[in-house]
Design a protein around this motif. Structure first.
Motif, PDB file in Angstrom:
ATOM      1  N   ALA A  89       1.764  16.329 -13.848  1.00 30.84           N
ATOM      2  CA  ALA A  89       1.987  18.006 -13.577  1.00 30.84           C
ATOM      3  C   ALA A  89       3.110  18.542 -14.303  1.00 30.84           C
ATOM      4  N   GLY A  90       4.223  17.736 -14.253  1.00 34.22           N
ATOM      5  CA  GLY A  90       5.524  18.295 -14.929  1.00 34.22           C
ATOM      6  C   GLY A  90       5.315  18.349 -16.283  1.00 34.22           C
TER       7      GLY A  90
ATOM      8  N   MET B 217       4.022   9.935  -7.387  1.00 35.63           N
ATOM      9  CA  MET B 217       5.266  10.137  -8.498  1.00 35.63           C
ATOM     10  C   MET B 217       4.344  10.489  -9.696  1.00 35.63           C
ATOM     11  N   VAL B 218       3.509   9.532 -10.103  1.00 36.38           N
ATOM     12  CA  VAL B 218       2.810   9.738 -11.301  1.00 36.38           C
ATOM     13  C   VAL B 218       2.130  10.973 -11.367  1.00 36.38           C
TER      14      VAL B 218
ATOM     15  N   GLU C 178       0.823  -1.132   0.002  1.00 34.33           N
ATOM     16  CA  GLU C 178      -0.094  -0.023  -0.123  1.00 34.33           C
ATOM     17  C   GLU C 178       0.911   1.216  -0.034  1.00 34.33           C
ATOM     18  N   GLY C 179       1.631   1.305   0.972  1.00 36.31           N
ATOM     19  CA  GLY C 179       2.813   2.332   0.882  1.00 36.31           C
ATOM     20  C   GLY C 179       3.683   2.376  -0.446  1.00 36.31           C
ATOM     21  N   ALA C 180       3.852   1.600  -0.969  1.00 35.20           N
ATOM     22  CA  ALA C 180       4.687   1.614  -2.472  1.00 35.20           C
ATOM     23  C   ALA C 180       3.593   2.175  -3.433  1.00 35.20           C
ATOM     24  N   LEU C 181       2.410   1.706  -3.460  1.00 33.56           N
ATOM     25  CA  LEU C 181       1.319   2.097  -4.443  1.00 33.56           C
ATOM     26  C   LEU C 181       1.202   3.587  -4.149  1.00 33.56           C
TER      27      LEU C 181
END
Length: 86
Positions: free
Chosen positions: A52-53, A46-47, A37-40
């Motif tokens: 946004a970038g 990050m996505v 869950e933390g990794a997801l």
């Protein structure tokens, strides 16, 4: 410390001081579930930052495509000077 088993059929509390293989297996499941869950969550964040970038970069490309060549050359010169100063 007590651990409530996560078995779907029973809700029993087992002292962790005397862990059985079943209790340890369930604890490992709990740790693995939280790690996933933390990794997801990290991946989702990050996505979102990448999107946004990408939107910001697309907007910048639009502006740059309409910028006169003389202004672009001067901007590149200023940017190079900043990089050298660091």
């Amino acid at each position: 410390m007590l651990f409530s088993t996560m078995a779907p059929k029973s809700q029993t509390t087992v002292p962790v001081a005397e862990p059985t293989p079943e209790v340890v297996a369930q604890l490992l499941d709990v740790v693995a579930d939280h790690s996933v869950e933390g990794a997801l969550s990290d991946i989702e964040q990050m996505v979102a930052r990448l999107r946004a970038g990408a939107e910001e970069a697309a907007d910048a490309r639009k502006v740059l495509s309409n910028t006169p060549a003389t202004v672009l050359r001067e901007a590149l010169r200023l940017r190079a000077a900043r990089v050298e100063a660091v």
